[in-house]
Design an enzyme around this catalytic site. Structure first.
Site, PDB file in Angstrom:
ATOM      1  CB  CYS A  95     -13.077  -8.693  18.619  1.00  0.00           C
ATOM      2  SG  CYS A  95     -13.947  -7.544  19.712  1.00  0.00           S
ATOM      3  CB  CYS A 150      -0.906  -0.002   1.229  1.00  0.00           C
ATOM      4  SG  CYS A 150      -1.873   1.511   1.394  1.00  0.00           S
ATOM      5  CD  GLN A 194     -17.911 -10.820  13.176  1.00  0.00           C
ATOM      6  OE1 GLN A 194     -16.940 -10.111  12.940  1.00  0.00           O
ATOM      7  NE2 GLN A 194     -18.074 -11.435  14.331  1.00  0.00           N
ATOM      8  CE1 TYR A 214     -22.305  -7.707  25.722  1.00  0.00           C
ATOM      9  CE2 TYR A 214     -21.818 -10.010  26.143  1.00  0.00           C
ATOM     10  CZ  TYR A 214     -21.838  -8.701  26.566  1.00  0.00           C
ATOM     11  OH  TYR A 214     -21.383  -8.379  27.828  1.00  0.00           O
TER      12      TYR A 214
END
Length: 465
Positions: free
Chosen positions: A421, A82, A296, A325
């Protein structure tokens, strides 16, 4: 001894250069080394490298530095593809070969367990990280801040690493091509119609953020313009131009956030044109996604993640499952065909509405969804005679609410499947449950290649006392 150590640390000053051997990657993807017994975090440095570092921040317990020279390079160091990688800060690991990223992410999980638990980590079953075959163009959603240059040109992108300088991004290599195309075209339209752009310092202007979400399988795109107020000059013309140039945009939404905050979304959402939702498919399931619904960000890896949840639950068709959740119901619906009943809960009412719609649309009769906290519903259901065999959680980065973990201890499901996460909060929650639940295994999953993030599916089973 303590005074001697403090004097040693005091010798390091901002601007000082010194040699450092990098021992491992930290939780944010930075290299970690030790200078005179003090930990030093160095972004861009890799394990095994010998570098010359310039101190940029010196604190009593740690220091930060930047690489001035690499004396010995890691065999896994690669050229980041990048062009704005070092400015943007959105990715942290493009300079590390992908296979090695997977190994380092497993090590980040191990480090968190060593730091935050009393478990014998070397005895745990911590499996190799599940990666992607093609780790590019995987993000289905972008949230680009907009700004205006003195020339009047509008830019859209992300704030630079540790700065408030907006880095323009036209073609992000980890974004789905549709989100890149649509965000750039919307930016051009805002510029052409001279729409007032929000200036954070002056706290004036209207458009703050362009949020774009693409359905990988449907090809549908939703655009949300985050504005400081409901009124926007030439709004109808802008909407018409977006629809004219971008037929793939099936849903156009405005969200109002006039607060001085780092949060992207405000409380009020207005449907402007097209559909209120876009469609996305995971496996055999089709989901309707509204503007604020959690979903997601990497659909390809999500299928692998949810399959790991199903594997951990090891359902026989008899189990009652509580899905805490639950968001729009993705995990619960993924498990429903192997369970007796699924009950999900979430504090966001719009997500619960979407979850129930998703269940109804698929004819899934054994899944129901309610608004509220798990710590409220779990004890109530047990009181009513419904006790879950399996509890599945997929909490935010802050981890599980302590009240929820206390509810788990009281309700005593046989299995607890934790989708995390954030390895640090995962480790703390595991430690809190360790007297009541045994860790069977941990399965890291790479949901965000080239970043320091790592997800983990953990199977815990109740300790019989």
């Amino acid at each position: 001894m303590k005074d001697k150590q403090q004097n040693t640390i005091a010798k390091l000053k901002v601007g000082q250069t010194f040699p450092l051997t990098i021992k491992r990657l930290g939780i944010n993807g930075e290299g970690v080394g030790y200078f005179k017994r003090q930990v030093v975090f160095v972004p861009g440095a890799l394990p095994g490298e010998e570098v010359v570092v310039e101190a940029t921040k010196v604190q009593p317990k740690f220091s930060e530095g930047k690489v001035k020279k690499i004396r010995k390079s890691s065999p896994f160091r690669v050229q980041a593809p990048c062009p704005i990688y070092e400015q943007c800060g959105g990715c942290q690991l493009q300079h590390l070969a992908y296979d090695q990223q997977l190994q380092e992410k497993r090590d980040i999980v191990i480090q968190s367990l060593e730091r935050h638990t009393k478990l014998k980590v070397d005895k745990l079953d911590i499996r190799p990280t599940i990666g992607m075959e093609d780790p590019w163009n995987y993000r289905n959603k972008s949230q680009f801040q907009v700004g205006q240059q003195k020339s009047g040109a509008i830019i859209a992108g992300l704030y630079g690493l540790d700065s408030h300088r907006l880095i323009p991004i036209q073609n992000c290599m980890v974004q789905h091509p549709l989100t890149n195309k649509v965000s750039e075209e919307v930016r051009k339209i805002l510029e052409e119609f001279q729409i007032p752009i929000y200036d954070e310092r002056k706290q004036k202007g209207i458009v703050r953020t362009i949020v774009t979400r693409a359905g990988f399988n449907s090809g549908e795109v939703q655009v949300v313009l985050i504005t400081t107020q409901k009124e926007m000059p030439r709004k109808k013309l802008v909407m018409a131009e977006i629809q004219k140039r971008l037929p793939e945009v099936k849903s156009l939404v405005q969200n109002i956030n006039g607060n001085k905050t780092s949060l992207i979304f405000g409380e009020k959402t207005i449907h402007l044109s097209g559909e209120e939702v876009i469609q996305e498919t995971l496996g055999d399931l089709n989901f309707e996604l509204s503007a604020r619904a959690f979903f997601q960000l990497n659909p390809v890896q999500t299928v692998k993640l949810y399959d790991e949840v199903k594997k951990a639950a090891a359902l026989t068709g008899k189990e009652k499952i509580a899905d805490a959740y639950c968001g729009v119901g993705t995990i619960g619906l993924w498990l429903a065909d192997g369970a007796n009943e699924v009950r999900g809960m979430d504090t966001i009412e719009a997500a619960i509405t979407d979850a129930q719609k998703n269940a109804d649309r698929h004819g899934i009769k054994n899944a129901t969804y309610v608004a509220g906290t798990a710590e409220h519903w779990l004890p109530q259901w047990v009181e009513e005679g419904w006790r879950p065999d399996v509890v599945v959680v997929d909490p935010p980065r802050t981890g599980c609410d302590r009240k929820l973990l206390d509810a788990i201890k009281k309700v005593k499901p046989k299995k607890f499947v934790y989708v995390s996460c954030n390895p640090s909060t995962l480790a703390k929650d595991i430690d809190y449950l360790s007297k009541d639940y045994k860790v069977e295994y941990l399965q890291p999953v790479d949901m965000f290649p080239h970043t320091a993030h790592v997800e983990c599916v953990v199977l815990m089973s109740r300790v019989e006392k």
